[in-house]
Every structure is written in C-alpha cells, then in structure tokens.
Design an enzyme around this catalytic site. Structure first.
Site, PDB file in Angstrom:
ATOM      1  N   GLU A  35      -6.984   5.870  16.861  1.00  0.00           N
ATOM      2  CA  GLU A  35      -5.747   6.264  16.190  1.00  0.00           C
ATOM      3  C   GLU A  35      -6.017   7.403  15.225  1.00  0.00           C
ATOM      4  O   GLU A  35      -5.170   7.755  14.408  1.00  0.00           O
ATOM      5  CB  GLU A  35      -5.096   5.081  15.468  1.00  0.00           C
ATOM      6  CG  GLU A  35      -5.933   4.472  14.363  1.00  0.00           C
ATOM      7  CD  GLU A  35      -5.106   3.613  13.430  1.00  0.00           C
ATOM      8  OE1 GLU A  35      -4.378   4.179  12.606  1.00  0.00           O
ATOM      9  OE2 GLU A  35      -5.201   2.373  13.528  1.00  0.00           O
TER      10      GLU A  35
ATOM     11  N   CYS B  37      -4.500   0.044  15.620  1.00  0.00           N
ATOM     12  CA  CYS B  37      -5.799  -0.583  15.893  1.00  0.00           C
ATOM     13  C   CYS B  37      -5.882  -1.200  17.284  1.00  0.00           C
ATOM     14  O   CYS B  37      -6.907  -1.782  17.642  1.00  0.00           O
ATOM     15  CB  CYS B  37      -6.094  -1.642  14.833  1.00  0.00           C
ATOM     16  SG  CYS B  37      -5.945  -1.003  13.159  1.00  0.00           S
TER      17      CYS B  37
ATOM     18  N   THR C 269      -9.642  -0.759   1.829  1.00  0.00           N
ATOM     19  CA  THR C 269      -9.628  -1.343   3.170  1.00  0.00           C
ATOM     20  C   THR C 269      -9.942  -0.291   4.246  1.00  0.00           C
ATOM     21  O   THR C 269      -9.581  -0.449   5.398  1.00  0.00           O
ATOM     22  CB  THR C 269      -8.288  -2.064   3.479  1.00  0.00           C
ATOM     23  OG1 THR C 269      -7.212  -1.124   3.410  1.00  0.00           O
ATOM     24  CG2 THR C 269      -8.020  -3.191   2.511  1.00  0.00           C
TER      25      THR C 269
ATOM     26  N   SER D  98       2.803  -5.394   6.490  1.00  0.00           N
ATOM     27  CA  SER D  98       1.775  -5.363   7.542  1.00  0.00           C
ATOM     28  C   SER D  98       1.069  -6.718   7.647  1.00  0.00           C
ATOM     29  O   SER D  98       0.717  -7.158   8.741  1.00  0.00           O
ATOM     30  CB  SER D  98       0.768  -4.237   7.300  1.00  0.00           C
ATOM     31  OG  SER D  98      -0.128  -4.545   6.259  1.00  0.00           O
TER      32      SER D  98
ATOM     33  N   HIS E 297      -9.091  -9.088  14.761  1.00  0.00           N
ATOM     34  CA  HIS E 297      -9.016  -7.748  14.194  1.00  0.00           C
ATOM     35  C   HIS E 297      -9.093  -7.937  12.676  1.00  0.00           C
ATOM     36  O   HIS E 297      -8.370  -8.764  12.112  1.00  0.00           O
ATOM     37  CB  HIS E 297      -7.702  -7.068  14.588  1.00  0.00           C
ATOM     38  CG  HIS E 297      -7.413  -5.858  13.762  1.00  0.00           C
ATOM     39  ND1 HIS E 297      -8.283  -4.806  13.692  1.00  0.00           N
ATOM     40  CD2 HIS E 297      -6.378  -5.542  12.935  1.00  0.00           C
ATOM     41  CE1 HIS E 297      -7.801  -3.893  12.863  1.00  0.00           C
ATOM     42  NE2 HIS E 297      -6.644  -4.316  12.391  1.00  0.00           N
TER      43      HIS E 297
ATOM     44  N   LYS F  81      -6.877 -16.121   6.334  1.00  0.00           N
ATOM     45  CA  LYS F  81      -5.489 -16.585   6.387  1.00  0.00           C
ATOM     46  C   LYS F  81      -5.041 -16.784   7.841  1.00  0.00           C
ATOM     47  O   LYS F  81      -4.257 -17.688   8.131  1.00  0.00           O
ATOM     48  CB  LYS F  81      -4.554 -15.559   5.721  1.00  0.00           C
ATOM     49  CG  LYS F  81      -4.719 -15.498   4.213  1.00  0.00           C
ATOM     50  CD  LYS F  81      -3.718 -14.524   3.598  1.00  0.00           C
ATOM     51  CE  LYS F  81      -4.024 -14.327   2.121  1.00  0.00           C
ATOM     52  NZ  LYS F  81      -3.034 -13.514   1.424  1.00  0.00           N
TER      53      LYS F  81
ATOM     54  N   ASN G 229     -12.581  -1.829   7.559  1.00  0.00           N
ATOM     55  CA  ASN G 229     -11.706  -1.736   8.732  1.00  0.00           C
ATOM     56  C   ASN G 229     -12.142  -0.536   9.566  1.00  0.00           C
ATOM     57  O   ASN G 229     -12.313   0.563   9.044  1.00  0.00           O
ATOM     58  CB  ASN G 229     -10.245  -1.577   8.298  1.00  0.00           C
ATOM     59  CG  ASN G 229      -9.274  -1.796   9.457  1.00  0.00           C
ATOM     60  OD1 ASN G 229      -9.700  -1.981  10.605  1.00  0.00           O
ATOM     61  ND2 ASN G 229      -7.993  -1.770   9.169  1.00  0.00           N
TER      62      ASN G 229
ATOM     63  N   SER H  10      -0.719  -2.069  14.332  1.00  0.00           N
ATOM     64  CA  SER H  10       0.573  -1.941  13.647  1.00  0.00           C
ATOM     65  C   SER H  10       1.573  -1.169  14.495  1.00  0.00           C
ATOM     66  O   SER H  10       1.206  -0.401  15.376  1.00  0.00           O
ATOM     67  CB  SER H  10       0.390  -1.216  12.316  1.00  0.00           C
ATOM     68  OG  SER H  10      -0.337  -2.021  11.433  1.00  0.00           O
TER      69      SER H  10
HETATM   70  N1  ACO Z   1     -10.325 -11.834  -8.193  1.00  0.00           N
HETATM   71  C1  ACO Z   1     -10.049 -12.458  -7.014  1.00  0.00           C
HETATM   72  N2  ACO Z   1      -8.939 -12.189  -6.290  1.00  0.00           N
HETATM   73  C2  ACO Z   1      -8.087 -11.255  -6.728  1.00  0.00           C
HETATM   74  C3  ACO Z   1      -8.306 -10.574  -7.947  1.00  0.00           C
HETATM   75  C4  ACO Z   1      -9.491 -10.904  -8.682  1.00  0.00           C
HETATM   76  N3  ACO Z   1      -9.789 -10.296  -9.812  1.00  0.00           N
HETATM   77  N4  ACO Z   1      -7.286  -9.719  -8.143  1.00  0.00           N
HETATM   78  C5  ACO Z   1      -6.455  -9.844  -7.070  1.00  0.00           C
HETATM   79  N5  ACO Z   1      -6.942 -10.771  -6.230  1.00  0.00           N
HETATM   80  C6  ACO Z   1      -6.395 -11.174  -4.939  1.00  0.00           C
HETATM   81  C7  ACO Z   1      -4.909 -11.397  -4.901  1.00  0.00           C
HETATM   82  O1  ACO Z   1      -4.569 -12.672  -5.396  1.00  0.00           O
HETATM   83  C8  ACO Z   1      -4.665 -11.255  -3.414  1.00  0.00           C
HETATM   84  O2  ACO Z   1      -5.097 -12.404  -2.752  1.00  0.00           O
HETATM   85  P1  ACO Z   1      -4.102 -13.228  -1.809  1.00  0.00           P
HETATM   86  O3  ACO Z   1      -3.727 -12.341  -0.681  1.00  0.00           O
HETATM   87  O4  ACO Z   1      -4.863 -14.416  -1.389  1.00  0.00           O
HETATM   88  O5  ACO Z   1      -2.927 -13.524  -2.669  1.00  0.00           O
HETATM   89  C9  ACO Z   1      -5.622 -10.155  -3.000  1.00  0.00           C
HETATM   90  O6  ACO Z   1      -6.594 -10.086  -4.030  1.00  0.00           O
HETATM   91  C10 ACO Z   1      -4.997  -8.780  -2.800  1.00  0.00           C
HETATM   92  O7  ACO Z   1      -4.333  -8.420  -3.959  1.00  0.00           O
HETATM   93  P2  ACO Z   1      -2.786  -8.006  -3.977  1.00  0.00           P
HETATM   94  O8  ACO Z   1      -2.451  -7.613  -5.359  1.00  0.00           O
HETATM   95  O9  ACO Z   1      -1.962  -9.044  -3.313  1.00  0.00           O
HETATM   96  O10 ACO Z   1      -2.666  -6.798  -2.969  1.00  0.00           O
HETATM   97  P3  ACO Z   1      -2.995  -5.260  -3.175  1.00  0.00           P
HETATM   98  O11 ACO Z   1      -1.889  -4.570  -3.827  1.00  0.00           O
HETATM   99  O12 ACO Z   1      -4.354  -5.076  -3.723  1.00  0.00           O
HETATM  100  O13 ACO Z   1      -3.015  -4.758  -1.645  1.00  0.00           O
HETATM  101  C11 ACO Z   1      -3.344  -4.833   0.693  1.00  0.00           C
HETATM  102  C12 ACO Z   1      -3.744  -5.429  -0.661  1.00  0.00           C
HETATM  103  C13 ACO Z   1      -1.840  -5.026   0.921  1.00  0.00           C
HETATM  104  C14 ACO Z   1      -4.115  -5.538   1.774  1.00  0.00           C
HETATM  105  C15 ACO Z   1      -3.695  -3.314   0.671  1.00  0.00           C
HETATM  106  O14 ACO Z   1      -5.073  -3.190   0.516  1.00  0.00           O
HETATM  107  C16 ACO Z   1      -3.253  -2.585   1.916  1.00  0.00           C
HETATM  108  O15 ACO Z   1      -2.116  -2.150   2.018  1.00  0.00           O
HETATM  109  N6  ACO Z   1      -4.178  -2.399   2.930  1.00  0.00           N
HETATM  110  C17 ACO Z   1      -3.873  -1.691   4.167  1.00  0.00           C
HETATM  111  C18 ACO Z   1      -2.939  -2.477   5.068  1.00  0.00           C
HETATM  112  C19 ACO Z   1      -3.645  -3.482   5.930  1.00  0.00           C
HETATM  113  O16 ACO Z   1      -4.843  -3.486   6.078  1.00  0.00           O
HETATM  114  N7  ACO Z   1      -2.837  -4.374   6.579  1.00  0.00           N
HETATM  115  C20 ACO Z   1      -3.385  -5.358   7.475  1.00  0.00           C
HETATM  116  C21 ACO Z   1      -2.844  -5.309   8.882  1.00  0.00           C
HETATM  117  S1  ACO Z   1      -2.522  -3.681   9.471  1.00  0.00           S
HETATM  118  C22 ACO Z   1      -4.033  -2.861   9.682  1.00  0.00           C
HETATM  119  O17 ACO Z   1      -4.945  -3.358  10.257  1.00  0.00           O
HETATM  120  C23 ACO Z   1      -4.158  -1.510   9.138  1.00  0.00           C
END
Ligand code: ACO
Length: 473
Positions: free
Chosen positions: A86, A120, A162, A212, A250, A259, A329, A362
């Site tokens: 991609e 992906c 990521t 996502s 993936h 999860k 990733n 996605s």
């Molecule tokens: N200690 C431990 N855990 C923590 C801490 C800390 N200090 N701070 C935050 N966390 C946890 C949160 O509780 C959360 O855990 P949970 O999901 O079990 O609730 C996790 O860390 C992530 O934190 P968030 O604030 O929920 O999310 P964030 O704004 O950091 O974004 C995300 C995370 C959405 C995954 C972002 O990195 C992203 O957009 N990534 C790209 C998209 C992606 O990969 N999507 C997956 C499928 S699509 C693909 O493959 C591209």
C-alpha cells in the site's frame, strides 16, 4: 472441481526489515506522553523505519534475491510474481516490474502477476492469487512468488508509534510444509473510511484511529463466524478456539491483537460452543444482553474477556507476536511477519498443527483462513525456513536511533516523497551484505538501486550474473 495439485501453500520464506529502529520507551519520553503508553498501552517494544537509502522497492529486491539465493532457486523457475503493497511510489508502474530486474538478468521475462493494493490486505490478495494459479489449469509447473512490502509511516501524533517497515517473500507451490486448508475461508468486505490515503502528495494516511479499531473487530467477528460456518459445513462439527493450535493476526500494534483474541472467546461464548467452560460462561453471562454495537464499546467486556482469554492467548497467540512487537506495523507484511515469528519460536513442534490467520486491510477487506503444517523436505522444511530467516540475529544486529534522529529522518522522507532529481547519501554502512539500497532518483523520476557487495551466501543458479548493481548506477 478438485485441484490436481495437493497441499498447495508456502514452500519457503524470507523476511527483511531495516536495520534502523527506535525504542518505544524512548519515543514515549520524547513525545511527552505518559510512561507506558506505547509499551503497555499499545504493547509495542520497538519500531523499524527506512532511512533515505531504503524504500519498499529496495526492501523487496533484498527479500526476493535473498530467498532465491538461500534456497538455491533458479530465477527461471518462477512463473508468477505477485506483490502486495500500500506504499505507492508510482501510480502506474508496479513494484513487481522493479523486481523483474532480478529475473530479466537470467533471461526470464515470462512471469505473470502485478501488484495488489488495499491497505494491509494486498499481501493476502497476492497470496491467494498465487495459490489459485498453482491450483488452476493454467499452472505451468513453476513456482509462484509472493512479496509483501511496506513502509508504515504516520504524521506526528498518536498514530506515529504504530509505524514500522518490512518486506517478506514467500515461495508458492504444491506439497508445501505450510499448506492452505482451502475449504475453510471466511471474508468480510465493506465500505469504510477508517484509514485511507487520499492525499497523493503525502505518504501519510488519514486515519480515524478509534473507528479503525472497531472496523477491525467487526470484520474479525464476521470472518470468524463465516470461517466457523465453513468448518461446520465440511467437518460436521462446531469450530472453536480449541480446534486450532495457533492464531495469527494482522498486527497494527499488539494491544489490538490481545483484544482480538479475547473477542473470539466472546464469540465462542455467544455461539454457545461446548468448549467454553462453566466458569467462563458465568463471567460472560452479564454481557449477553448487550447489543452488538454496545459490545464493541464496553470496556468491562473487553477487560473480562482479555482476562479470561489470557492463558489461551499465551499458548496460542503470543508465539506469533515477536516481530510485530519489535518491528511495528508492516502493513501488508504484518500478518506474515507474525507468522514468521511463530516459525521462529516453534518450528520444531509445528508439524501437524493448524494455524488460523486473520488478514485485515482498512477500507475495508478482511479474510480468515488457515494452514495445516507439516515438517516438509529439505530445503522446504520448517526447520530450514527458520534457519534461513535467522530472525534472532536480524533483530539483534539492528541499530537503535535516538527519537530525534528518527524524527529528522521522517522529515527528510516527507521532503523526498514524490520528489525527483536527487542522489542519496548511498550510505550503506548499517546495511548487511546483499542488501539493496536506493542510489538516485533522476530528473525523470526514474529510481536506481545498488546492492551492497560482500554477500557470502551461496549464489543462485542463474547463469548470467549475480544480480548485483542493477542498472549500472
Ligand atoms: N500506561 C499504560 N497504558 C496506557 C497509558 C499508560 N501510561 N496511557 C494510555 N494507555 C493505554 C490506553 O488506556 C489505551 O489502551 P486501551 O485501548 O486498552 O484502552 C491505549 O494505551 C491507547 O491509548 P488511547 O489514548 O486510547 O489511544 P491513542 O490516542 O494513543 O491512539 C491508536 C491509539 C488509535 C491505535 C493510534 O495509535 C492510531 O490511530 N494508530 C493507527 C491506526 C491503527 O493502527 N488501526 C488499527 C487497524 S487499521 C491498520 O492496521 C492501519
């Protein structure tokens, strides 16, 4: 009609990831987020990235030439080459055509296949294409070759940790140690704007992170249900988590894999399968009144299922998490890098085992499918595949960059994306012998690559050269 070719699947594999990486713990401090957010919250340890001398083309050239050399495959023996990626470098010219340099040198231009793109998922589409070709009446007896290659980079912000980068090459043919269970396959495809790349001037995606995650889990539910239905149709009995030895996902980041597996346990509970024990049923019963939509949002359900699934996760998922946690990733290569981790960790005990794979892209496209493994005959044995890939050494010999250097590299890459008329530093000091690298993009946007000399692996049986210094630049 049944295929004449039996046990079609993966005969051999090679993985390449850049030797340059940044520790997630250091990124937490650098980004000013709370300690543990990337390492525990996302479950990631380290992230690989391409410097200005590497890209998806150089990584795939390295993976392909290394696979051919290490398994002693004559490039003339390849009849189909499919690429999943991609990472768009050219809107018309496929990555596959760059890889043709390796084959043309040996006089082989009779190779079908081009690139497949959908986030992906492209690598899985490429793999299915190759497997279908070997099983079809148009198969000419030669090998198929599948390449997954991506550089996952995000704009500054929560998605940046990521990222990752890698290329994987897989040789396809009959009587494979990693054979497809073709009958058991469940797909889910739909229209969503969860992650996409509408800005053709930028390598970065537009991403709705939360959406996502939900799209991924919804697709997983749907694929698992369909996979189970197919299994029940052909085997006459229910499928549940106990019916496979390993589950490979993936892996955008490890927390989503945790999860996902927990979600599959909830799915087994919801389908009332007999393998779910009474204690688990008792703990999950309070959630049985949730609507499907509510179940994706329920933190309590997520927590309860993750806890209940933990022992099974440790046994059936954790062995396939090493490279995604260490490299990040890798988009199309991510699922197959997770599978490579399983071979690396468990190759001596995998014979006879079933491995369920979940591919997600996605936009969205997803498929659950499975392999049945056998020991295989040298050089196509699980043991030799693990030896050739040499994952432990590849991980150990990497060079850690400080976050500042990583950010600086991202800035340079932003500038270089879609650019022309530049010469790279050609600095190959961190690259292993045999690694391809970008040397120049000329005034007509044509890209040129070199190969680091001093490769001490056995050469291919190609008669016309050793594949180095393509284009003479
Ligand atoms: N200690 C431990 N855990 C923590 C801490 C800390 N200090 N701070 C935050 N966390 C946890 C949160 O509780 C959360 O855990 P949970 O999901 O079990 O609730 C996790 O860390 C992530 O934190 P968030 O604030 O929920 O999310 P964030 O704004 O950091 O974004 C995300 C995370 C959405 C995954 C972002 O990195 C992203 O957009 N990534 C790209 C998209 C992606 O990969 N999507 C997956 C499928 S699509 C693909 O493959 C591209």
């Amino acid at each position: 009609m049944a295929s004449e070719q039996k046990n079609v699947g993966i005969l051999a594999m090679e993985i390449y990831f850049p030797p340059t990486c940044v520790q997630q713990e250091a990124m937490e401090a650098h980004d000013g987020v709370s300690k543990g957010k990337y390492t525990i919250g996302l479950g990631q340890d380290c992230m690989a990235f391409c410097t200005e001398v590497e890209d998806v083309i150089s990584m795939s050239l390295t993976a392909v030439s290394s696979l051919l050399e290490k398994y002693g495959i004559d490039p003339k023996e390849i009849g189909r080459l499919e690429v999943g990626s991609e990472t768009v470098i050219d809107k018309s010219k496929s990555i596959k055509t760059f890889l043709m340099q390796i084959f043309e040198e040996c006089g082989n231009t009779d190779i079908e296949g081009v690139d497949s793109t959908n986030a992906c998922y492209g690598g899985t589409a490429a793999l299915f294409n190759c497997v279908n070709w070997v099983e079809s009446s148009s198969w000419d007896g030669r090998y198929g070759l599948v390449v997954c290659t991506d550089s996952a980079v995000y704009a500054d912000g929560p998605a940046r940790p990521t990222g990752g980068a890698a290329a994987i090459a897989m040789l396809i043919g009959p009587d494979a140690p990693i054979a497809f269970e073709s009958k058991f396959r469940g797909s889910h495809m739909s229209h969503a704007y969860d992650f996409y790349k509408p800005n053709l001037a930028s390598e970065y995606p537009v991403v709705d992170g939360k959406l996502s995650q939900t799209c991924y889990l919804m697709a997983l539910d749907s694929c698992y249900k369909r996979y189970c239905n197919k299994y029940e149709k052909f085997e006459g009995k229910q499928f549940s988590l106990v019916d496979a030895d390993y589950f490979v996902f993936h892996s955008p980041y490890n927390k989503l894999v945790q999860k996902s597996f927990a979600r599959m346990l909830f799915s087994d509970f919801s389908r009332n399968v007999s393998s779910v024990d009474e204690a688990t049923k008792e703990k999950l019963r309070p959630f049985s009144t949730l609507t499907v939509d509510e179940s994706y949002q329920s933190r309590d359900l997520e927590k309860a299922t993750q806890q209940l699934a933990k022992p099974l996760y440790d046994a059936k998922v954790q062995p396939a998490t090493l490279i995604p946690k260490q490299v990040g990733n890798m988009y199309t290569a991510s699922l197959y890098a997770a599978f490579v981790s399983l071979i690396h960790n468990k190759h001596s005990t995998l014979a006879g085992q079933r491995v369920v794979m979940f591919s997600y892209g996605s936009g969205l496209t997803a498929t659950m499918f499975s392999f049945r493994l056998c020991e295989g005959k040298h050089p196509f044995s699980l043991k030799n595949i693990a030896t050739v890939m040499n994952v432990g050494e590849k991980l150990k010999s990497r060079h850690e960059f400080p976050p500042e250097k990583f950010v600086e590299t991202m800035k340079l890459m932003e500038h270089r994306y879609g650019a022309k008329d530049f010469v790279t530093s050609k600095d190959r000091s961190l690259l292993s012998p045999g690694t391809y690298y970008l040397t120049e993009v000329d005034s007509k946007y044509r890209r040129f690559y070199g190969k680091k000399a001093g490769d001490n692996t056995t050469s291919t049986t190609c008669e016309n050269g050793n594949g180095s210094q393509n284009n003479g630049h």
